[in-house]
Design a protein around this motif. Structure first.
Motif, PDB file in Angstrom:
ATOM      1  N   LEU A 208     159.832  82.148 126.107  1.00 24.96           N
ATOM      2  CA  LEU A 208     159.834  81.095 125.091  1.00 24.96           C
ATOM      3  C   LEU A 208     159.601  81.700 123.706  1.00 24.96           C
ATOM      4  CD1 LEU A 208     157.935  77.998 126.546  1.00 24.96           C
ATOM      5  CD2 LEU A 208     160.385  78.367 126.310  1.00 24.96           C
ATOM      6  N   ALA A 209     160.349  81.205 122.731  1.00 17.34           N
ATOM      7  CA  ALA A 209     160.225  81.717 121.365  1.00 17.34           C
ATOM      8  C   ALA A 209     158.892  81.322 120.761  1.00 17.34           C
ATOM      9  CB  ALA A 209     161.366  81.186 120.499  1.00 17.34           C
ATOM     10  N   ALA A 210     158.365  82.205 119.915  1.00 16.67           N
ATOM     11  CA  ALA A 210     157.118  81.893 119.207  1.00 16.67           C
ATOM     12  C   ALA A 210     157.295  80.631 118.379  1.00 16.67           C
ATOM     13  CB  ALA A 210     156.721  83.054 118.311  1.00 16.67           C
ATOM     14  N   GLY A 211     156.258  79.812 118.328  1.00 15.79           N
ATOM     15  CA  GLY A 211     156.290  78.587 117.552  1.00 15.79           C
ATOM     16  C   GLY A 211     156.846  77.395 118.314  1.00 15.79           C
ATOM     17  N   THR A 212     157.391  77.628 119.546  1.00  9.32           N
ATOM     18  CA  THR A 212     157.860  76.499 120.342  1.00  9.32           C
ATOM     19  C   THR A 212     156.695  75.552 120.616  1.00  9.32           C
ATOM     20  OG1 THR A 212     159.542  77.872 121.390  1.00  9.32           O
ATOM     21  CG2 THR A 212     158.944  75.823 122.520  1.00  9.32           C
ATOM     22  N   THR A 213     156.905  74.252 120.426  1.00 10.05           N
ATOM     23  CA  THR A 213     155.854  73.269 120.689  1.00 10.05           C
ATOM     24  C   THR A 213     156.072  72.621 122.049  1.00 10.05           C
ATOM     25  OG1 THR A 213     157.096  71.577 119.503  1.00 10.05           O
ATOM     26  CG2 THR A 213     155.441  72.785 118.261  1.00 10.05           C
ATOM     27  N   ILE A 214     154.983  72.460 122.773  1.00 10.54           N
ATOM     28  CA  ILE A 214     155.009  71.837 124.107  1.00 10.54           C
ATOM     29  C   ILE A 214     154.219  70.545 123.999  1.00 10.54           C
ATOM     30  CG2 ILE A 214     154.344  72.106 126.513  1.00 10.54           C
ATOM     31  CD1 ILE A 214     154.599  75.154 126.085  1.00 10.54           C
ATOM     32  N   ARG A 215     154.913  69.415 124.149  1.00 11.63           N
ATOM     33  CA  ARG A 215     154.304  68.098 123.965  1.00 11.63           C
ATOM     34  C   ARG A 215     154.152  67.411 125.321  1.00 11.63           C
ATOM     35  NH1 ARG A 215     154.930  66.225 118.557  1.00 11.63           N
ATOM     36  NH2 ARG A 215     156.017  67.767 117.262  1.00 11.63           N
ATOM     37  N   ASN A 216     153.063  66.648 125.473  1.00 17.13           N
ATOM     38  CA  ASN A 216     152.813  65.988 126.761  1.00 17.13           C
ATOM     39  C   ASN A 216     151.899  64.791 126.559  1.00 17.13           C
ATOM     40  OD1 ASN A 216     152.943  65.527 129.489  1.00 17.13           O
ATOM     41  ND2 ASN A 216     151.415  67.039 130.039  1.00 17.13           N
ATOM     42  N   SER A 217     152.128  63.758 127.352  1.00 20.11           N
ATOM     43  CA  SER A 217     151.250  62.579 127.349  1.00 20.11           C
ATOM     44  C   SER A 217     151.182  62.010 128.758  1.00 20.11           C
ATOM     45  CB  SER A 217     151.769  61.525 126.360  1.00 20.11           C
ATOM     46  OG  SER A 217     153.065  61.103 126.721  1.00 20.11           O
ATOM     47  N   ALA A 218     150.164  61.209 129.001  1.00 22.27           N
ATOM     48  CA  ALA A 218     149.958  60.589 130.313  1.00 22.27           C
ATOM     49  C   ALA A 218     149.964  59.073 130.154  1.00 22.27           C
ATOM     50  CB  ALA A 218     148.643  61.056 130.929  1.00 22.27           C
ATOM     51  N   VAL A 219     150.257  58.364 131.271  1.00 21.52           N
ATOM     52  CA  VAL A 219     150.343  56.900 131.282  1.00 21.52           C
ATOM     53  C   VAL A 219     149.488  56.375 132.427  1.00 21.52           C
ATOM     54  CG1 VAL A 219     151.887  54.914 131.454  1.00 21.52           C
ATOM     55  CG2 VAL A 219     152.674  57.000 130.339  1.00 21.52           C
ATOM     56  N   SER A 220     148.778  55.251 132.179  1.00 23.84           N
ATOM     57  CA  SER A 220     147.963  54.631 133.228  1.00 23.84           C
ATOM     58  C   SER A 220     148.394  53.179 133.432  1.00 23.84           C
ATOM     59  CB  SER A 220     146.477  54.670 132.860  1.00 23.84           C
ATOM     60  OG  SER A 220     146.235  53.855 131.724  1.00 23.84           O
ATOM     61  N   THR A 221     148.178  52.654 134.657  1.00 21.93           N
ATOM     62  CA  THR A 221     148.466  51.253 134.991  1.00 21.93           C
ATOM     63  C   THR A 221     147.292  50.692 135.780  1.00 21.93           C
ATOM     64  OG1 THR A 221     150.841  51.712 135.077  1.00 21.93           O
ATOM     65  CG2 THR A 221     150.081  49.679 136.122  1.00 21.93           C
ATOM     66  N   LEU A 222     146.775  49.483 135.352  1.00 27.41           N
ATOM     67  CA  LEU A 222     145.696  48.796 136.078  1.00 27.41           C
ATOM     68  C   LEU A 222     145.900  47.294 135.932  1.00 27.41           C
ATOM     69  CD1 LEU A 222     143.971  47.720 133.503  1.00 27.41           C
ATOM     70  CD2 LEU A 222     142.720  49.840 133.733  1.00 27.41           C
ATOM     71  N   ASP A 223     145.068  46.528 136.628  1.00 24.91           N
ATOM     72  CA  ASP A 223     145.078  45.070 136.509  1.00 24.91           C
ATOM     73  C   ASP A 223     143.859  44.662 135.693  1.00 24.91           C
ATOM     74  OD1 ASP A 223     145.346  42.373 136.759  1.00 24.91           O
ATOM     75  OD2 ASP A 223     144.480  42.285 138.776  1.00 24.91           O
ATOM     76  N   GLY A 224     144.110  44.121 134.476  1.00 23.93           N
ATOM     77  CA  GLY A 224     143.003  43.777 133.598  1.00 23.93           C
ATOM     78  C   GLY A 224     142.574  42.336 133.651  1.00 23.93           C
ATOM     79  N   ASN A 225     143.422  41.454 134.223  1.00 27.35           N
ATOM     80  CA  ASN A 225     143.057  40.025 134.225  1.00 27.35           C
ATOM     81  C   ASN A 225     143.037  39.401 135.610  1.00 27.35           C
ATOM     82  OD1 ASN A 225     145.764  40.004 134.801  1.00 27.35           O
ATOM     83  ND2 ASN A 225     146.391  38.865 132.960  1.00 27.35           N
ATOM     84  N   GLY A 226     143.088  40.239 136.665  1.00 26.95           N
ATOM     85  CA  GLY A 226     142.901  39.739 138.018  1.00 26.95           C
ATOM     86  C   GLY A 226     144.133  39.187 138.681  1.00 26.95           C
ATOM     87  N   ASP A 227     145.343  39.303 138.050  1.00 26.39           N
ATOM     88  CA  ASP A 227     146.532  38.755 138.717  1.00 26.39           C
ATOM     89  C   ASP A 227     147.230  39.786 139.584  1.00 26.39           C
ATOM     90  OD1 ASP A 227     147.671  40.411 136.856  1.00 26.39           O
ATOM     91  OD2 ASP A 227     148.825  38.857 135.830  1.00 26.39           O
ATOM     92  N   GLY A 228     146.742  41.036 139.587  1.00 22.25           N
ATOM     93  CA  GLY A 228     147.218  42.058 140.507  1.00 22.25           C
ATOM     94  C   GLY A 228     148.556  42.673 140.188  1.00 22.25           C
TER      95      GLY A 228
END
Length: 887
Positions: A326-346
């Protein structure tokens, strides 16, 4: 009930706005007038004063309204976000301020956003004690009258309708519009009211290390989540694992361009955590880690119902490797995603039930590495041979050898190849770090056709790029007989380690010696080293025809030097006359050939008569030991000459006097007697002379000077008091110099003094512009001469000498106009300031004016004070800028 902290906020905001509004205090129609004055001395030291023009601007009526706190519709800060359960009311406090300089009537309106989740029901109430609680009946639609700088506290009562879904948000703004100037309004003052909160997951992600990572290095990613607002629960069928639908909370992370290592942590404070793996970017998942190919990881936390109370924590950590290449200065970007039930409807599909982390950004570090080696083999492993500039060179491994014998005094040249073996562009310094003593080795550019040129060193190469260059060594004439002479060539990248390669010259053969002598205009005869004498008067070069023969076996150039000041020329046709410009080094002279030269010895003007030796020397540029000299003689004749300088030009007024200072110099080669003749003026001026500025002065002047000696000559010119107009006279004065030595030649020298009668006149022009800010980079004209409170005005004072006489001790006096505040004063270098009536002066512009006024003067002699020695020439001027702010 209003909290103490909110009450303090309102009180502080109201006081702050009131303080800001009071800045626009100057009443409308108030005139702001200003006049400055100019004081100076004329040529006879008489003080004169000249007033400037009067500058007047008028303060206009201004309309200003502000509503606080301000907040844009789509970026409402936390301090302006409120919550209320459906069916209940919350209060949104505001402060309205009339920031103008007169009474005004304002229209207040409650605006509801058209892009939010629901609308609250509102009432606008007065808040007489600014405690955040409405007082008295509603004032919706009722105009409000405020005096200048007055404030009005109000409250919007916002009611969340019953049945509003939890988490829905409504946005409300209070606007205020001036009826005196409807274009003056304040609109972006939004607050947010949110219906009862639901459970959410505050999700974040970090990458370690934060510093750049080299290819092959390891990154550790950590995803962390905390349950907020309300308990959170499981989503039915949130993910399918190994073909089976699972229920719970899911965190998933699709990997960027990295190589997965291992999950190092997977935990949850409630429920059962299980790390998950995918080789198809999260389309399918398994609970067992595959041997390779993982490009997405996840964390499943299983449970039933609202099994994650507020404050529950979830963590997933894993490692990954930066791929090589990989060339110097290459940027590696990453993010994560979550899923839950916040109001009890499942279902996990409601607002706030899906969270995405901000991206982590990792950077690929630079790896610096270069290789240098024989031609076409930068990394070694060379073989075969090639021909360069007629010489044969063989290669083996990381070395190459010039096998053709090299003649001493000539060059040995090699082709080299450089390669950037790192992953980033790099700057490389090329050098020959070891060579035999006396050898001069340099690097050069080289073309595909073996043409050498200038190499810009250091060179810059992209990753993987190669470059051919040449190493050229000047082999000294004394190196004859040397065998297997080795050179070390190095390439050093910036911030990295050097790589080296070895070049070898197999054999150096011998060269011969030059002969420099007097020429007989026939290059076929040997140069004659018998001394000759050339005569010349002072100031005229003595010309010597010379011949230089190269007795060596190869072409050579020679540096030409002399024991006396000499210019050397090529004599292409051997006729004793120079051809072309002066040289210090001959062209290349073929072996056994002769080149004709002319040496012109500089004989200074005024040199003493007599004969002196002149030795001419030719030194080989290839070998300083190869040198030849011839000694001749220069005979100087006697002459007489002299100079008087400089010409003078001064001015005065009628009845004045000027004195010119000159230097008379005997430039002959012996003592002289000098005489300054009387001068008769056509304008009626009187001219007298002296060798001392204090006299005595007389109509003529006589004296003696030794060779090279000088004497001052002062000329005093008196202008009659009755002279009218502006007459001018250029008087050319003649000095006769008679040599005291035979044959006693004579010479004259002249100097011209121009005396002018001048007028005395000056003025001071004052102008004013409006500045956009304190820096005042772009001042502009003031339409109608109308200004507003807080406007910044820049006055420009231009002092001009409009007469023809020099003015002295010129100063400007100005003061801060009424209803303004001093900000700054400035001028170009050379202008001094005083704030104590001229008792003291400073080059630094004052930052305050204790008495409300200042003096500015031109310090023409740079002595740190303003006095009669400081002058302003005719047509001269200086400028001062003076900045104030309207109160």
């Amino acid at each position: 009930m209003l909290t103490h902290s909110l009450a303090r906020l309102l009180s502080t905001a109201a006081l702050s706005l009131l303080s800001a509004a009071l800045a626009a205090g100057t009443p409308a129609n108030t005139p702001i007038s200003n006049t400055a004055s100019l004081t100076y001395l004329d040529a006879l030291n008489v003080q004169r004063t000249q007033p400037s023009n009067v500058s007047v601007v008028t303060v206009r009526q201004v309309y200003v309204v502000s509503v606080d706190p301000s907040a844009p519709e789509n970026a409402i800060p936390a301090g302006r976000q409120f919550a209320a359960a459906p069916g209940t009311t919350t209060r949104l406090p505001y402060v309205v301020v009339n920031g103008g300089n007169g009474n005004d009537t304002f229209t207040l309106a409650t605006v509801k956003s058209g892009t939010d989740g629901f609308d609250v029901t509102t009432r606008l109430l007065p808040d007489t004690n600014c405690d955040g609680v409405g007082d008295g009946p509603a004032i919706d639609g009722v105009p409000q009258v405020l005096a200048a700088d007055a404030t009005l506290c109000v409250v919007i009562e916002a009611t969340v309708p019953a049945g509003t879904p939890a988490g829905a948000a409504a946005r409300v703004s209070l606007t205020a519009t001036s009826q005196g100037s409807p274009a003056v309004t304040d609109t972006e003052n939004y607050a947010q009211v949110t219906a009862a909160a639901t459970g959410t997951l505050s999700l974040s992600k970090a990458a370690s290390p934060a510093t750049p990572v080299a290819p092959g290095g390891t990154l550790t990613y950590t995803v962390s989540g905390t349950v907020q607002n309300a308990p959170a629960g499981a989503v039915t069928g949130v993910v399918t694992v190994d073909g089976t639908a699972r229920t719970g909370v899911l965190i998933r992370d699709v990997l960027p361009a990295v190589t997965f290592g291992a999950v190092t942590a997977a935990s949850a404070s409630s429920g059962a955590p299980t790390p998950l793996y995918s080789t198809d970017g999260g389309v399918t998942w398994s609970a067992a880690a595959p041997a390779s190919g993982v490009n997405a990881v996840g964390l499943l936390v299983e449970g039933t119902g609202a099994f994650l109370p507020v404050g529950s924590a979830l963590t997933l950590s894993f490692t990954a490797t930066i791929p090589t290449g990989l060339a110097a200065g290459t940027t590696i970007r990453n993010s994560a995603v979550s899923t839950l039930d916040g109001n009890g409807d499942g279902d996990g599909a409601d607002p706030g039930e899906t969270s995405t982390t901000p991206e982590t950004i990792s950077t690929v570090a630079a790896v610096t590495s270069v290789a240098v080696g024989p031609a076409d083999f930068p990394q070694g492993g060379a073989s075969g041979s090639y021909t360069l500039l007629g010489a044969s060179i063989t290669r083996a491994g990381d070395t190459q050898t010039l096998t053709t014998p090299v003649t001493a005094g000539t060059d040995a040249t090699f082709r080299q190849t450089l390669q950037n073996t790192g992953n980033a562009p790099t700057s490389v310094t090329l050098d020959v770090t070891a060579a035999p003593a006396g050898w001069s080795c340099t690097v050069a550019s080289i073309s595909a056709s073996d043409t050498l040129g200038t190499l810009t060193n250091p060179v810059t190469l992209a990753a993987g790029q190669t470059l051919d260059f040449a190493v050229r060594c000047a082999v000294p004439a004394g190196a004859a007989g040397t065998a297997n002479a080795a050179l070390t060539v190095s390439a050093t990248p910036q911030g990295g380690s050097a790589d080296t390669t070895t070049d070898t010259v197999a054999q150096v053969v011998a060269a011969g010696a030059p002969v420099l002598g007097n020429g007989d205009l026939d290059p076929t005869t040997p140069p004659d080293q018998t001394s000759v004498t050339v005569s010349t008067p002072p100031g005229t070069p003595a010309s010597f025809p010379l011949e230089l023969r190269n007795g060596g076996v190869s072409p050579e150039s020679y540096d030409l030097t002399s024991s006396v000041s000499t210019q050397f020329f090529i004599d292409t046709n051997c006729d004793g006359t120079p051809d072309g410009a002066a040289i210090t080094t001959t062209p290349s002279v073929p072996a056994g050939s002769t080149v004709c030269l002319v040496a012109q010895v500089t004989v200074p003007a005024g040199a003493a008569a007599g004969t002196s030796p002149a030795t001419f020397t030719a030194t080989s540029t290839a070998d300083p030991t190869r040198v030849s000299s011839v000694t001749d003689a220069v005979q100087v004749n006697a002459v007489a000459s002299g100079t008087i300088a400089p010409d003078g030009a001064q001015s005065t007024v009628a009845g004045g006097r000027v004195t010119y200072a000159h230097t008379l110099t005997n430039t002959s080669n012996g003592a002289v007697t000098y005489t300054v003749a009387p001068y008769t003026s056509a304008q009626g001026f009187t001219y007298t002379y002296a060798t001392d500025p204090n006299g005595p002065f007389s109509a003529t002047l006589t004296g003696t000077l030794a060779a090279g000696a000088s004497t001052p000559v002062y000329v005093r010119v008196d202008v009659p008091a009755g002279v009218t107009g502006t007459p001018s006279e250029a008087a050319t004065l003649t000095v006769t110099l008679s040599a005291q030595d035979a044959p006693q030649p004579t010479a004259t020298a002249q100097v011209t003094d121009t005396t002018s009668v001048q007028t005395v006149q000056a003025n001071l022009v004052k102008s004013v512009l409006r500045c956009p800010d304190v820096a005042c980079a772009a001042p502009a004209a003031i339409p109608g001469d109308l200004v507003s409170p807080d406007d910044i005005l820049r006055y420009t004072l231009l002092a001009q000498n409009t007469g023809t006489s020099v003015l002295s001790g010129v100063t400007i006096l100005d003061a801060v106009p009424a209803n303004t505040t001093f900000l700054s004063v400035a001028a170009a270098p050379g202008v001094l300031f005083s704030v104590d009536g001229g008792a003291t002066w400073t080059a630094a512009a004052p930052t305050s004016l204790p008495t409300g006024e200042f003096l500015a003067g031109l310090d023409s002699d740079a002595n740190g004070r303003i006095d009669a020695a400081d002058t302003l020439a005719p047509g001269g001027s200086f400028q001062v800028t003076f900045t104030v702010q309207v109160n």
